[in-house]
Design a protein around this motif. Sequence first.
Motif, PDB file in Angstrom:
ATOM      1  N   UNK A 125       3.715  20.077   0.764  1.00 52.21           N
ATOM      2  CA  UNK A 125       3.698  18.669   0.322  1.00 52.21           C
ATOM      3  C   UNK A 125       2.685  17.897   1.164  1.00 52.21           C
ATOM      4  N   UNK A 126       1.610  17.386   0.536  1.00 47.62           N
ATOM      5  CA  UNK A 126       0.625  16.606   1.307  1.00 47.62           C
ATOM      6  C   UNK A 126       1.209  15.261   1.733  1.00 47.62           C
ATOM      7  N   UNK A 127       0.875  14.852   2.928  1.00 50.05           N
ATOM      8  CA  UNK A 127       1.342  13.547   3.438  1.00 50.05           C
ATOM      9  C   UNK A 127       0.140  12.609   3.492  1.00 50.05           C
ATOM     10  N   UNK A 128       0.126  11.639   2.605  1.00 48.01           N
ATOM     11  CA  UNK A 128      -0.982  10.682   2.539  1.00 48.01           C
ATOM     12  C   UNK A 128      -0.856   9.659   3.670  1.00 48.01           C
ATOM     13  N   UNK A 129      -1.993   9.192   4.179  1.00 49.26           N
ATOM     14  CA  UNK A 129      -1.986   8.213   5.270  1.00 49.26           C
ATOM     15  C   UNK A 129      -2.505   6.874   4.769  1.00 49.26           C
ATOM     16  N   UNK A 130      -1.695   5.845   4.944  1.00 50.72           N
ATOM     17  CA  UNK A 130      -2.059   4.463   4.623  1.00 50.72           C
ATOM     18  C   UNK A 130      -2.480   3.773   5.920  1.00 50.72           C
ATOM     19  N   UNK A 131      -3.512   2.955   5.846  1.00 46.95           N
ATOM     20  CA  UNK A 131      -3.974   2.233   7.028  1.00 46.95           C
ATOM     21  C   UNK A 131      -2.949   1.199   7.471  1.00 46.95           C
ATOM     22  N   UNK A 148       0.830  -1.210   0.000  1.00 49.16           N
ATOM     23  CA  UNK A 148       0.000   0.000   0.000  1.00 49.16           C
ATOM     24  C   UNK A 148       0.863   1.258   0.000  1.00 49.16           C
ATOM     25  N   UNK A 149       1.967   1.224   0.743  1.00 50.84           N
ATOM     26  CA  UNK A 149       2.871   2.381   0.770  1.00 50.84           C
ATOM     27  C   UNK A 149       3.490   2.624  -0.601  1.00 50.84           C
ATOM     28  N   UNK A 150       3.973   1.565  -1.215  1.00 51.34           N
ATOM     29  CA  UNK A 150       4.607   1.708  -2.529  1.00 51.34           C
ATOM     30  C   UNK A 150       3.584   2.182  -3.566  1.00 51.34           C
ATOM     31  N   UNK A 151       2.376   1.640  -3.504  1.00 48.19           N
ATOM     32  CA  UNK A 151       1.326   2.067  -4.436  1.00 48.19           C
ATOM     33  C   UNK A 151       0.983   3.540  -4.235  1.00 48.19           C
ATOM     34  N   UNK A 152       0.946   4.008  -2.992  1.00 46.98           N
ATOM     35  CA  UNK A 152       0.615   5.403  -2.700  1.00 46.98           C
ATOM     36  C   UNK A 152       1.661   6.357  -3.260  1.00 46.98           C
ATOM     37  N   UNK A 153       2.920   5.897  -3.354  1.00 49.55           N
ATOM     38  CA  UNK A 153       3.983   6.751  -3.882  1.00 49.55           C
ATOM     39  C   UNK A 153       3.851   6.993  -5.385  1.00 49.55           C
ATOM     40  N   UNK A 154       2.957   6.274  -6.043  1.00 55.09           N
ATOM     41  CA  UNK A 154       2.694   6.559  -7.455  1.00 55.09           C
ATOM     42  C   UNK A 154       1.952   7.881  -7.608  1.00 55.09           C
ATOM     43  N   UNK A 155       1.303   8.309  -6.526  1.00 52.29           N
ATOM     44  CA  UNK A 155       0.514   9.542  -6.578  1.00 52.29           C
ATOM     45  C   UNK A 155       1.021  10.623  -5.631  1.00 52.29           C
ATOM     46  N   UNK A 156       1.586  10.229  -4.503  1.00 49.88           N
ATOM     47  CA  UNK A 156       1.992  11.189  -3.477  1.00 49.88           C
ATOM     48  C   UNK A 156       3.501  11.138  -3.268  1.00 49.88           C
ATOM     49  N   UNK A 157       4.043  12.233  -2.729  1.00 49.77           N
ATOM     50  CA  UNK A 157       5.481  12.320  -2.483  1.00 49.77           C
ATOM     51  C   UNK A 157       5.865  11.883  -1.068  1.00 49.77           C
ATOM     52  N   UNK A 158       4.885  11.839  -0.162  1.00 50.70           N
ATOM     53  CA  UNK A 158       5.148  11.458   1.226  1.00 50.70           C
ATOM     54  C   UNK A 158       3.970  10.649   1.746  1.00 50.70           C
ATOM     55  N   UNK A 159       4.255   9.578   2.459  1.00 52.68           N
ATOM     56  CA  UNK A 159       3.220   8.658   2.935  1.00 52.68           C
ATOM     57  C   UNK A 159       3.544   8.229   4.358  1.00 52.68           C
ATOM     58  N   UNK A 160       2.535   8.256   5.205  1.00 50.43           N
ATOM     59  CA  UNK A 160       2.693   7.750   6.564  1.00 50.43           C
ATOM     60  C   UNK A 160       1.770   6.552   6.754  1.00 50.43           C
TER      61      UNK A 160
END
Length: 499
Positions: A216-222, A130-142
């Motif tokens: 820079x928006x930080x997306x949140x993965x469950x 999920x983290x790797x997939x989120x990086x296709x759209x966002x620059x930062x993921x928590x």
Amino acid sequence: MSERIAKPRTTAVILAGGTGQRVGLSIPKQLLKIAGKAVIEHTLTTFEKADSIDDIIVLMAPGYVEDVEKIVAKAGFAKVTHVVEGGATRNETTERAIALLGEGLAEHEDRNVLFHDAVRPLLSQRVIDDCVAALERYQAVDVAIPSADTIIVTRTHGEDGEFITEIPDRSRLRRGQTPQAFKLSTIRRAYEVAAGDPNFQATDDCSVVLKYLPDVPIHVVAGDEYNMKVTQPVDVFIADKLFQLASTAAPEQNGAEAYRELLNGRTVVVFGGSYGIGKDIAELAESYGAVVYALGRSTTGTHVENPEEVDDALSRAYAETGRIDYVVNTAGVLRIGKLAETDNATIEEALKVNYLAPVQIARSAYKYLAETKGQLLLYTSSSYTRGRAEYSLYSSTKAAMVNLTQALSDEWAADGVRVNCINPERTATPMRTKAFGREPAGTLLSSEAVARASLDVLVSGLTGHVIDVRQQDPTAGAGLATGFEAALAAVLDRQDGVA
């Protein structure tokens, strides 16, 4: 026609700079053994198996790099490219990783990076993906989970102690976990800006982006509840228990040819091979080209409770084939009754067949399996986590199989011998039918399904695992339970079932 854009490489950075002081250890907590392996080895295994991860670097506490290098070499972690010393603080360690990741990259190149605490060994593949997939759209993921507890803000008033000053809305509160994932260019830029702040200090990397790159928006993965951090002494205990209870999926092979390639010419010795699961394993292995010795009381006159007969059977198989690759023991007896009313002969039979026989088989098989880097496969029961009335002998001896598996897998790891334990759900076998009579169709797992799962385990690289085989799991033909959710569900199921 436009050219396909290659996906950036994804690197996992394992942050292992902790010293273990809060756990009361003289060594870093990431080197503490849980379920037979160092905490960091469990963590590295998860990333090694992740298809979405290309390579791994480890930032280790100063003075312990060599310890991790030995773990990497022994486990054969092909994705680990660097093991280097971390810094004095979390920030310094991240900066060292960023510098290392930037080496050899062209100016226009970028890559994905996942920073993960070494002492979170229960991370799931789902969270990584999920983290790797989120990086296709966002620059930062928590990664975060909802807070089940009410959080209070306090202030200390001298000797009077703490007093509540605020109770935030729990619905908006999350508990942060790792990995934290970034585009390398983003996290590098955040630290470059932070370097200009003389008061810079942060305990995690998303907070650096939040403060110094506010646009820079930080997306949140469950995340998940099992992705716990081993920090306090009680965490060591809890993590060890979760590993003990966790079921593992046997990796499925890709068709008959894969089985033939892995089994053709191998020698398989099956104790308890007269009927049921043992017989099905023997027939399956033989169909894929293995040389199989199916041994049993009613067919070959082999009594597993007799150490001499076990020794003779193994030595004969070795003399005739020149090797023994897999030893399987499905032999067992199920005697139901109250212990106070059980005679000595019945008690002795249960202990000899269900406990002493596997011990003797293991001891006799070791020298042969050490030659081939083979595997010993044992069997437990769905009642092993909780003994129940009238099953005291059966449940306790089957619980011993789990402990024996975990102990021997660690003891024999240096010699390349793998040891695993199959935990089948209630299964349609002659032993069960004799004990309970005929039961409604469709309520029991088939012995063929357990045999197929057993074969998958034998040809896998697993060791030290308890593999649940369950009827109701729709994700695999043999009904293999996966993950800690399945483990906890299985604990509840075991209240009323005996395999």
